[in-house]
Write a protein that holds these residues in place. Structure first.
Motif, short mmCIF file in Angstrom:
data_model
loop_
_atom_site.label_atom_id
_atom_site.label_comp_id
_atom_site.label_asym_id
_atom_site.label_seq_id
_atom_site.Cartn_x
_atom_site.Cartn_y
_atom_site.Cartn_z
N ASP A 48 0.70 -1.18 0.01
CA ASP A 48 0.08 0.12 0.05
C ASP A 48 0.80 1.11 0.04
N GLU A 49 2.01 1.20 0.63
CA GLU A 49 2.84 2.22 0.70
C GLU A 49 3.44 2.63 -0.62
N ALA A 50 3.90 1.79 -1.27
CA ALA A 50 4.32 1.65 -2.75
C ALA A 50 3.43 2.22 -3.47
N VAL A 51 2.06 1.95 -3.29
CA VAL A 51 1.19 2.40 -4.49
C VAL A 51 0.85 3.85 -3.97
N ARG A 52 0.93 4.42 -3.00
CA ARG A 52 0.58 5.87 -2.64
C ARG A 52 1.99 6.67 -2.82
N TRP A 53 3.29 5.89 -3.00
CA TRP A 53 4.19 6.56 -3.51
C TRP A 53 3.86 6.80 -5.00
N LEU A 54 3.57 5.69 -5.78
CA LEU A 54 3.45 5.73 -7.31
C LEU A 54 2.55 7.02 -7.79
N ALA A 55 1.39 6.89 -6.73
CA ALA A 55 0.31 8.16 -6.99
C ALA A 55 1.11 9.42 -6.79
N GLU A 56 1.94 9.70 -6.13
CA GLU A 56 2.67 10.92 -5.91
C GLU A 56 3.54 11.30 -7.13
N LEU A 61 4.24 14.25 -12.51
CA LEU A 61 4.48 13.97 -14.00
C LEU A 61 3.12 14.43 -14.50
N GLN A 62 1.94 14.45 -13.94
CA GLN A 62 0.66 14.72 -14.76
C GLN A 62 0.34 13.86 -15.84
N LEU A 63 0.40 12.74 -15.71
CA LEU A 63 0.40 11.60 -16.88
C LEU A 63 -1.19 11.24 -16.62
N TYR A 64 -1.60 10.58 -17.74
CA TYR A 64 -3.26 10.08 -17.73
C TYR A 64 -3.36 9.34 -16.59
N PRO A 65 -4.70 9.35 -16.02
CA PRO A 65 -4.76 8.38 -14.88
C PRO A 65 -4.91 6.90 -14.96
N GLU A 66 -5.02 6.47 -16.55
CA GLU A 66 -5.05 5.22 -17.02
C GLU A 66 -3.75 4.48 -16.70
N THR A 67 -2.62 5.43 -16.67
CA THR A 67 -1.11 4.94 -16.41
C THR A 67 -0.97 4.49 -14.79
N LEU A 68 -1.58 5.09 -14.02
CA LEU A 68 -1.74 4.87 -12.48
C LEU A 68 -2.33 3.64 -12.23
N ALA A 101 3.44 3.55 -18.28
CA ALA A 101 3.52 4.84 -19.12
C ALA A 101 3.82 4.54 -20.49
N LYS A 102 4.65 3.73 -20.88
CA LYS A 102 5.02 3.25 -22.36
C LYS A 102 3.55 2.75 -22.78
N THR A 103 2.57 2.25 -22.26
CA THR A 103 1.61 1.60 -23.04
C THR A 103 0.39 2.26 -22.80
N CYS A 104 0.35 3.56 -22.12
CA CYS A 104 -0.84 4.44 -22.05
C CYS A 104 -0.59 5.95 -22.53
N GLU A 105 0.57 6.22 -22.49
CA GLU A 105 0.91 7.64 -22.83
C GLU A 105 1.17 7.63 -24.26
N GLU A 106 1.38 9.02 -24.85
CA GLU A 106 1.96 9.13 -26.17
C GLU A 106 3.45 9.24 -25.97
N ASP A 107 4.10 8.82 -27.08
CA ASP A 107 5.53 8.28 -27.00
C ASP A 107 6.23 9.77 -26.56
N GLU A 108 5.73 10.81 -26.93
CA GLU A 108 6.57 12.12 -26.67
C GLU A 108 6.26 12.52 -25.15
N ALA A 147 -7.80 -5.47 -17.98
CA ALA A 147 -9.14 -4.50 -17.74
C ALA A 147 -8.81 -3.96 -16.29
N THR A 148 -8.53 -2.81 -16.20
CA THR A 148 -8.20 -2.40 -14.82
C THR A 148 -9.53 -1.65 -14.34
N PRO A 149 -9.78 -1.48 -12.93
CA PRO A 149 -10.94 -0.90 -12.44
C PRO A 149 -11.25 0.35 -13.06
N LEU A 150 -10.49 1.31 -13.55
CA LEU A 150 -10.64 2.36 -14.20
C LEU A 150 -11.27 2.23 -15.62
#
Length: 323
Positions: A48-56, A61-68, A101-108, A147-150
């Motif tokens: 759980d601590e690691a997931v909260r750290w990933l959320a920070e 980085l302001q990436l898509y919510p699908e990435t998290l 990130a490489k799966t969900c985000e645009e390459d740039e 398929a994620t919960p999101l």
């Protein structure tokens, strides 16, 4: 091209069916490891601590919510069947995040791995993250598209909006979905909620939101439940668990919260009507209904008044002395 509503609902139902099928093939419940004195495995609290750290990291980085959401899914799928030492947890987590990130985000928009390693504070080198990436991909058979919960949350929300349940949307559709997404991200950091499928977690979150703002929430929930072909008993259990989790979240306040004391002013009470001539009713028997319920509230400490002469927990404000 703008499509008609029946076609849109049909497309959403098809997306939901495919997501449920993909989840059924790949989902496995996260099984918490028993604590070990040798520190040879990652505990649920450390997960759980690691997931909260990933959320920070995700927020900075302001990436898509699908990435998290995908990063947490990859992390849980990887930690389920293996044993890993806690000292490798951040390296595992940041590698899962980079894969997502490489799966969900645009390459740039994908941050360079060197930048991600330095800004996240994971204490790992680029080569260590690369090696961990390969280990994760091998364990997951290079299949990250789950398929994620999101995904389910977005489909359920779109079905409600498309069906005319506009009462669900307080402002704009995107603002309301963003609010639900933040709540879902908060729930992902609780390992007890990973015992249920992501589809069930998303539907429970939507159902609780419907109950708070819609009179026919039960009908709408049953309709979504039938479309997803899920068990109603499991939904009831998940709703109760999720409701407790969200109430804890809303009840927690930051340590620097400012409290403002407002003395309670009771409305003037009406005088009891005089007894009828010849009546033998006592004072207690003619007590008003409002007084009766006030007594019940005080009995259960729902509306307690401070005793006379007591000091308020919040001291009165004092003017700043002149220099």
């Amino acid at each position: 091209m703008k499509f008609t509503e029946p076609w849109e609902r049909q497309r959403l139902c098809s997306l939901l069916e495919n997501a449920v099928s993909r989840e059924a093939m790949m989902w496995k419940a996260y099984v918490p490891k028993k604590p070990s004195p040798q520190d040879t495995d990652i505990s649920p609290a450390q997960r759980d601590e690691a997931v909260r750290w990933l959320a920070e990291v995700h927020g900075s980085l302001q990436l898509y919510p699908e990435t998290l959401a995908l990063a947490v899914s990859i992390l849980d799928r990887f930690l389920g069947p293996i044993k890993a030492r806690p000292k490798y947890l951040r390296c595992i987590a940041i590698a899962c995040f980079f894969l997502a990130a490489k799966t969900c985000e645009e390459d740039e928009l994908v941050p360079p791995l060197s930048v991600l390693a330095g800004s996240s504070g994971c204490d790992c080198t680029v080569s260590e993250i690369r090696r961990m990436e390969r280990v994760i991909l091998d364990k997951l058979h290079w299949n990250l598209h789950t398929a994620t919960p999101l995904h389910f949350l977005q489909i359920f929300h779109a079905l409600l909006v498309c069906g005319g349940s506009m009462v669900l949307v307080g402002g704009s559709r995107s603002q309301h979905l963003s609010l639900l997404t933040r709540r879902l991200h908060h729930c992902l950091a609780d390992h007890t909620l990973t015992q249920v499928r992501g589809s069930m977690l998303a539907l429970s979150l939507i159902s609780l939101e419907l109950e708070s703002c819609c009179s026919d929430w039960l009908i709408l929930t049953i309709d979504l439940l039938s479309k997803a072909k899920m068990d109603s008993r499991e939904l009831i259990r998940c709703r109760e668990q999720l409701s407790r989790r969200l109430s804890t979240q809303r009840a927690s306040l930051p340590p620097n919260t400012l409290y403002i004391y407002h003395p309670r002013q009771d409305p003037p009470r009406r005088a009891p009507p005089p007894p009828a001539p010849g009546s033998t009713l006592s004072t207690v028997e003619v007590m008003e209904v409002d007084d009766f319920f006030d007594g019940i509230k005080r009995l259960y400490n729902e509306e307690s008044e401070p005793p006379a002469g007591s000091v308020s927990p919040c001291p009165p404000l004092q003017p700043i002395p002149a220099p």
